[in-house]
Design an enzyme around this catalytic site. Structure first.
Site, PDB file in Angstrom:
ATOM      1  N   LYS A  28       0.824  -1.204   0.000  1.00  0.00           N
ATOM      2  CA  LYS A  28       0.000   0.000   0.000  1.00  0.00           C
ATOM      3  C   LYS A  28       0.859   1.255   0.000  1.00  0.00           C
ATOM      4  O   LYS A  28       0.684   2.163  -0.821  1.00  0.00           O
ATOM      5  CB  LYS A  28      -0.934  -0.006   1.209  1.00  0.00           C
ATOM      6  N   ARG A  83      -3.869   2.734   8.150  1.00  0.00           N
ATOM      7  CA  ARG A  83      -4.092   1.513   7.376  1.00  0.00           C
ATOM      8  C   ARG A  83      -2.873   0.602   7.416  1.00  0.00           C
ATOM      9  O   ARG A  83      -1.738   1.061   7.537  1.00  0.00           O
ATOM     10  CB  ARG A  83      -4.396   1.860   5.906  1.00  0.00           C
ATOM     11  N   GLY A 129      -8.171  -7.448   3.700  1.00  0.00           N
ATOM     12  CA  GLY A 129      -9.115  -7.634   4.791  1.00  0.00           C
ATOM     13  C   GLY A 129      -8.586  -8.354   6.009  1.00  0.00           C
ATOM     14  O   GLY A 129      -9.293  -8.488   7.005  1.00  0.00           O
ATOM     15  N   MET A 148      -5.837  -7.592   7.944  1.00  0.00           N
ATOM     16  CA  MET A 148      -5.312  -6.744   9.019  1.00  0.00           C
ATOM     17  C   MET A 148      -6.200  -5.512   9.169  1.00  0.00           C
ATOM     18  O   MET A 148      -7.154  -5.325   8.413  1.00  0.00           O
ATOM     19  CB  MET A 148      -3.849  -6.386   8.729  1.00  0.00           C
ATOM     20  N   ARG A 200      -3.189  -1.775  -6.315  1.00  0.00           N
ATOM     21  CA  ARG A 200      -2.363  -2.966  -6.111  1.00  0.00           C
ATOM     22  C   ARG A 200      -2.689  -3.957  -7.214  1.00  0.00           C
ATOM     23  O   ARG A 200      -3.765  -3.869  -7.838  1.00  0.00           O
ATOM     24  CB  ARG A 200      -2.637  -3.601  -4.745  1.00  0.00           C
ATOM     25  N   HIS A 254     -15.542  -8.370   0.987  1.00  0.00           N
ATOM     26  CA  HIS A 254     -14.588  -9.310   1.587  1.00  0.00           C
ATOM     27  C   HIS A 254     -14.867 -10.739   1.129  1.00  0.00           C
ATOM     28  O   HIS A 254     -13.957 -11.482   0.766  1.00  0.00           O
ATOM     29  CB  HIS A 254     -14.673  -9.218   3.115  1.00  0.00           C
ATOM     30  N   SER A 293      14.036 -43.800  -9.482  1.00  0.00           N
ATOM     31  CA  SER A 293      12.852 -43.025  -9.133  1.00  0.00           C
ATOM     32  C   SER A 293      12.860 -42.844  -7.622  1.00  0.00           C
ATOM     33  O   SER A 293      12.849 -43.825  -6.876  1.00  0.00           O
ATOM     34  CB  SER A 293      11.575 -43.745  -9.571  1.00  0.00           C
ATOM     35  N   CYS A 322       8.503 -39.853  -7.619  1.00  0.00           N
ATOM     36  CA  CYS A 322       7.120 -40.305  -7.790  1.00  0.00           C
ATOM     37  C   CYS A 322       6.324 -40.209  -6.490  1.00  0.00           C
ATOM     38  O   CYS A 322       5.215 -40.715  -6.407  1.00  0.00           O
ATOM     39  CB  CYS A 322       7.078 -41.727  -8.330  1.00  0.00           C
ATOM     40  N   TYR A 352      12.490 -35.643 -14.428  1.00  0.00           N
ATOM     41  CA  TYR A 352      11.034 -35.547 -14.407  1.00  0.00           C
ATOM     42  C   TYR A 352      10.523 -35.554 -12.972  1.00  0.00           C
ATOM     43  O   TYR A 352      11.226 -35.930 -12.028  1.00  0.00           O
ATOM     44  CB  TYR A 352      10.400 -36.706 -15.184  1.00  0.00           C
TER      45      TYR A 352
END
Length: 895
Positions: free
Chosen positions: A27, A99, A108, A110, A345, A463, A784, A851, A871
Site C-alpha cells: 500500500k 491503514r 481484509g 489486518m 495494487r 470481503h 525413481s 514419484c 522428471y
C-alpha cells in the site's frame, strides 16, 4: 546516521516508490508511486511507517524503537502543513485514516481505522465547517465503532445492537436514512457502552487515538485471521516480515449526493475479461463497499451521475495498468465532485481469470510468455479443474434466486450459518455452503472449508468475494432474496431452509438452487491449453548443469496413475506414467482370492499354483495399461506393500469370514496372520524383500508384463514399458531380482518368438540406497525417488503417526515446512543430490525422477529441477500445476 522509519508522500512527490515494497509494504509503495511523476495522480498526502518498525515492535515486546515518536511528529506536522489542516483542531480538524499494508497483499486480514481525530469538540467544528452536521456525526459514529472494536477490542456486535435499535425506533432500514439526531443518539450510546466495557471514557486526545491505532495495526499482523491467511496462501513470514502502517489524510465519500466511494478492477477478477469492473456507492465510505455492509451499484451509475469523474477514473485505470503491466485493484473516493485515489495494487483474481489475463496480455504485447507464466500461481490452476454442474441436471433445476457471480465454480452442500459450524461440519466429513449476511475477515477458516459462499449483501469487491476468489471457492454475493428469519433458518426466494438443508450455488452465473445438483469434472482447453503449452515449451527447451556437473535437457511431468486414471492424466497433459502401482490390481476379485491363497500357502509349489491363476488376469491388466498409454512411457512398480494388508483378520469375525472364503480353518488364518503381523510393517517384509523371500511373486508379475507387451506388439500397438523395483537398500537385491526378471523375459521371448527388452530401474527410498547409488546404478537403468519413504526414513518420522506432533513443530517453527508436503532441502534434498552425483558418476545418462506426493508441490518441483532430475510424477489432478511449476523453476533459474 539514525535509522529512517517514516516516509512521506503527497503534493506531487514522495520519498519512496514501488521498488520499496519490502520497506513500505504494498500500500505504502504504491501510494508513493501514484503520488509522484510520471503518474502524478490525485493522492491525499500522508506518511508510511516502515515494516522495519513492525519487526522491532515484536522484538521489543510490543514497544516502539527509540526515536520513532519524534519522527512521526515531524511527518505529521508536514502532513498538516501540506493539507492545510491540523489534527485535533476544534474548528477545522484534519482527520486521518490509519491503514495496514504488507509487502504481499492480504486483503481484509489486518486492521484499518478511518476518521481518526474526531472528538466531542472537533465533530462540532467539522459540522460547522462543512455545513453538513449529518456527515460529521456519521463520521464520528463510524470512528468510535471502528476504533473501539479494532484498537480497544470492544465486540463489534455491541455496536451493531445499538445502531439496529436506533434504526428500529426511527422506523428506517438503511444507515443512510438516519438523521443527524439519530446519529447523535448513536454516538452517545456508543460512548456509554464503551465506558461500561472499558472502564474509561472514549479517548478525546487525537494523539492518543493515533498511537492507539498504529499499535492496533501493528498488532493485527499476528491476529488469528492474518495468521490463517498466511498459512492458507503459503506466505512465508521469513520473506514477508510484517506490515507497514500508512497514516493518510481523510477524504470523504459520505458528504452527500456528489460524493461517494468505489472499488475498481481494471479487468474482471472473476473471468479475466478486459473490461472495467467497478462498483460505486453514493454518499458512503470505503468500508461500506469492502465490508459488504451495503450492496453497491455498478460503475455505470457514476457515469450517469458524474460523467467527468467517470472519464477521469477510466483514464487512471488505463494508466495504472500500463504502468504496472498487470490488472489493478483500485480504491477511490469522490468528495463533492473531486476524485482521490486511495490505493492501487495488483488485483487478486481467480485461477481462470489469472490464466485469461496472462494469455490476453501476451497477445496485447504487454508482457512476454515467460512473464505470463510467472503471473499464475500453480495452485490457482486447481480452480480451472473444479467440478461444474452436470448439464442435464442443471437444465431441469430451477433457480430460487440470482445475484452477483462473485467467484466462479459450482458448489453444493448443507447450509451452515457460521464459520465455526462450517469447520465442525467439515471435520465430520460433510460438505457445506456458508450462508451469511456478509462475511468478515474472522470467517476465514470457515470460508476455506466451505464448498461455496452465499451472502445477502455485498458486491464483487466485498470481503467474501475477494477472499473466495483467492481460494477458488464459488461465491454468490448481494443476494437480496436471502432473508434470515431466525438463528438457524433462512428464506431463499421465499422458500424456507434450515441449517443442514441442501442448496447449490453457481458462482459463474450467480444462481442459487434449493436442491442437490450433481457435478462433473472440468478439462484442459482454451486459454488454459494455450497457457500450459507455453509451460511445456519452456520445460522441454531447458538445459541445465547439475550440481555434479552433468548436462540435463528437458524436464518432464508424468503422472502416478493406473489404467482407469491414465486417461484423465493425459487430458491434463501428463507426458507418461511415472508410477503405476500394481498392488491396487490385487485388491480386485478374483485376483484377491487367489493372492490370499498364495499368501497362506506353505510351499513354493502352492504359491506358484495360486499365482498361475492370477497371471492371465495380471496380463490383461497390463495390456489395458499399455493400450491406454498409446506409446507413452509407463513405469510399472512391482508389488510394494507388506502382505498383511491383504489378510484382514484383526477380529474373530474377519478371521472366520476369510477362512470360509479360502476354504481353510480359522486356525490356519490366525496362524498366518500372526506370522505376517509386524511392529513396523512399513520397514518390514515388503517390496523387493518379498521377491528375495518369494521370488515367484515378482517373476509372475514380470511374466505378465512381458506377455502383455508381446500381445500389444503383435497387434501393432506402440509401447514403452519400464519395470521398477521398490525398497532397494543394497545393490545385491537389485542384482538378484534383475537377473530373475531378465530370465523370465528371455523365456517369454523364446516361447513367443519376440525380442522384448525392458528398462529395469530402482526406487531410491532409503538413505543407504542414496549413499550407495553408485553401486545400485550398475544394475539400474533409472532411479525413481520415492520421496514419501525417503522423507520418513531420513527424518525418522512415521508418516502414519507424525500428525500428532507436526502442528506443534510448525507453530513453534522447529520446522518451517511439513516435510511430507514440501521436500526438505537440507536433508532429503542432500540424499537426492548424493544419489544423483553417485549414480551419474557410473552412468552419465542415468534417468532420474520422483514419484512421491512431492511431485505436485511447486517448491519441491523447483528443488528437483535444481538437483538435475529429468522428471516429476504426481497424481493426475496435480499435473497442470506441476507443468506450470516446472516451467517457473526453469525461468527463475535462468534469471
Amino acid at each position: 546516521m539514525a535509522t529512517k522509519y517514516v516516509y512521506f508522500f503527497g503534493n506531487g512527490d514522495a520519498e519512496g516508490d514501488e521498488s520499496m515494497r519490502p520497506i513500505l509494504g504494498g500500500k505504502g509503495a504504491n501510494l508513493a508511486q501514484m503520488a509522484k511523476a510520471p503518474l502524478s495522480l490525485p493522492v491525499p498526502p500522508g506518511f508510511t511507517i516502515s515494516i522495519d518498525v513492525c519487526q522491532e515492535y515484536y522484538k521489543l515486546g510490543k514497544k516502539y524503537p527509540a526515536g520513532l515518536d519524534a519522527e512521526v511528529a515531524k511527518y505529521l506536522n508536514k502532513l498538516e502543513t501540506t493539507f492545510g489542516k491540523k489534527l485535533g483542531d476544534e474548528n477545522d480538524p484534519l482527520l486521518v485514516s490509519v491503514r495496514s499494508g504488507a509487502a504481499e497483499s492480504m486483503p481484509g486480514m489486518m486492521d484499518t481505522i478511518l476518521n481518526l481525530g474526531l472528538n466531542d469538540k472537533s465533530v462540532v467544528g467539522l459540522a460547522n465547517k462543512t455545513n453538513n452536521p449529518r456527515f460529521a456525526w456519521d463520521a464520528y459514529r463510524r470512528f468510535i465503532q471502528m476504533y473501539g472494536n479494532v484498537a480497544m477490542g470492544v465486540d463489534h456486535d455491541k455496536f451493531e445492537e445499538i445502531i439496529s435499535s436506533v434504526k428500529a425506533k426511527a422506523g428506517v432500514k438503511e444507515d443512510t436514512e438516519l438523521t443527524t439526531e439519530n446519529l447523535q443518539e448513536i454516538v452517545a450510546k456508543y460512548k456509554e457502552m464503551y465506558k461500561k466495557e472499558k472502564g474509561e471514557d472514549f479517548p478525546q486526545d487525537p494523539q492518543v487515538q493515533m498511537w492507539g491505532a498504529i499499535g492496533a495495526v501493528f498488532g493485527s499482523w499476528m491476529n488469528e485471521r492474518a495468521i490463517i491467511y498466511r498459512k492458507l496462501n503459503n506466505i512465508d513470514e521469513n520473506v514477508i516480515k510484517g506490515t507497514a502502517v500508512t497514516v493518510m489524510a481523510m477524504v470523504f465519500g459520505n458528504m452527500g449526493e456528489t460524493s461517494g466511494t468505489g472499488v475498481a478492477f481494471s479487468r474482471d477478477p472473476s473471468t479475466g475479461e478486459n473490461h472495467f469492473m467497478a462498483e460505486y456507492l453514493i454518499n458512503a465510505q470505503g468500508e461500506d463497499v469492502v465490508a459488504g455492509i451495503r450492496t453497491p451499484m455498478d460503475i455505470s451509475a457514476l457515469e450517469k451521475q458524474q460523467p467527468e469523474i467517470f472519464k477521469e477514473i477510466s483514464t487512471i485505470r488505463d494508466r495504472l495498468e500500463a504502468h504496472y503491466h498487470d490488472m489493478q485493484d483500485m480504491e477511490f473516493t469522490v468528495q463533492e465532485g473531486k476524485l482521490f485515489m486511495l490505493q492501487c495494487r495488483n488485483g487478486k483474481r481467480t485461477g481462470p481469470a489469472a490464466v485469461k489475463m496472462a494469455v490476453d496480455m501476451v497477445a496485447e504485447k504487454m508482457i512476454t510468455k515467460e512473464e505470463a507464466l510467472l503471473r499464475v500461481k500453480p495452485d490457482q490452476l486447481d480452480q480451472l479443474l473444479h467440478p461444474q454442474f452436470e448439464a442435464k441436471a442443471l437444465k431441469s433445476a430451477k433457480p430460487l434466486a440470482s445475484a452477483l457471480n462473485a467467484s466462479p465454480g459450482a458448489g453444493c452442500g448443507e447450509i451452515v450459518f457460521t464459520a465455526d459450524e462450517a469447520v465442525a461440519e467439515d471435520k465430520a466429513g460433510k460438505k457445506v455452503i456458508l450462508v451469511r449476511k456478509e462475511t468478515s475477515p474472522d470467517d476465514i477458516a470457515g470460508m476455506y472449508v466451505a464448498q461455496g459462499i452465499l451472502t445477502s449483501t455485498g458486491g464483487r469487491t466485498s470481503h467474501a468475494a475477494v477472499v473466495a476468489r483467492g481460494m477458488g471457492t464459488p461465491c454468490v454475493c448481494g443476494c437480496s432474496d436471502v432473508v434470515f428469519t431466525g438463528k438457524d433458518t433462512v428464506t431463499i426466494g421465499g422458500k424456507e431452509f434450515k441449517k443442514g438443508d441442501y442448496i447449490s450455488i453457481d458462482g459463474s452465473t450467480g444462481k442459487v438452487y434449493g436442491e442437490v445438483i450433481p457435478v462433473t469434472p472440468a478439462s484442459v482447453s482454451g486459454d488454459l491449453e494455450t497457457f500450459l503449452s507455453w509451460a511445456d515449451e519452456v520445460r522441454n527447451a531447458s538445459v541445465r548443469t547439475t550440481p555434479s556437473g552433468k548436462t540435463v535437457k528437458g524436464f518432464d511431468v508424468l503422472a502416478n496413475a493406473e489404467q482407469n486414471e491414465a486417461p484423465q492424466a493425459f487430458r491434463f497433459g501428463a507426458a507418461g506414467i511415472g508410477l503405476c502401482r500394481t498392488e491396487h490390481m490385487f485388491f480386485e476379485e478374483p485376483k484377491l482370492t487367489s493372492f490370499q491363497k498364495m499368501i497362506i500357502s506353505d510351499t513354493t509349489e502352492e504359491r506358484k499354483a495360486n499365482l498361475a491363476a492370477i497371471l492371465p488376469l495380471q496380463q490383461k491388466d497390463f495390456y489395458g495399461i499399455i493400450k491406454t498409454m498409446e506409446g507413452r512411457a509407463v513405469t510399472i512398480r512391482l508389488l510394494d506393500p507388506p502382505l498383511n494388508e491383504f489378510v484382514q483378520a484383526e477380529t474373530p469375525e474377519l478371521a472366520a469370514a476369510l477362512a470360509k472364503k479360502l476354504g481353510v480353518s480359522v486356525e490356519v488364518i490366525n496362524k498366518k496372520y500372526s506370522e505376517l503381523n509386524e511392529h513396523n510393517p512399513m520397514l518390514g517384509h515388503r517390496g523387493c524383500r518379498l521377491a528375495i523371500t518369494y521370488p515367484e511373486i515378482y517373476e509372475t508379475q514380470v511374466e505378465a508384463i512381458a506377455r502383455a507387451t508381446a500381445q500389444a506388439e503383435k497387434e501393432g500397438l506402440k509401447h514403452d514399458v519400464r519395470i521398477m523395483i521398490p525398497n532397494v537398500t543394497t545393490f545385491a537385491e537389485l542384482k538378484q531380482i534383475r537377473a530373475q526378471a531378465e530370465a523370465v523375459i528371455a523365456n517369454v521371448n523364446k516361447e513367443l518368438g519376440t525380442s522384448l527388452k525392458f528398462q529395469i530401474g530402482s526406487m531410491i527410498e532409503f538413505p543407504r540406497a542414496a549413499a550407495t547409488a553408485n553401486q545400485i546404478a550398475e544394475y539400474a537403468d533409472f532411479f525413481s525417488f520415492g520421496t514419501n519413504d525417503l522423507t520418513q526414513t531420513t527424518f525418522g518420522f512415521s508418516r502414519d503417526d507424525y500428525s500428532k506432533f507436526i502442528d506443534s513443530y510448525l507453530d513453534q517453527k522447529v520446522l518451517l515446512q511439513d516435510p511430507f508436503k514440501t521436500l526438505d532441502e537440507d536433508g532429503v534434498g542432500v540424499m537426492i543430490g548424493l544419489a544423483e552425483e553417485k549414480g551419474r558418476a557410473v552412468k552419465a545418462d542415468l534417468h532420474l525422477g520422483i514419484c512421491g506426493e512431492h511431485g505436485g508441490d511447486p517448491a519441491s518441483i523447483a528443488l528437483c529441477y535444481k538437483l538435475g532430475l529429468n522428471y516429476v510424477s504426481c497424481s493426475p489432478f496435480r499435473v497442470p500445476a506441476a507443468r506450470l511449476a516446472g516451467a517457473q523453476a526453469v525461468i527463475k533459474s535462468n534469471k
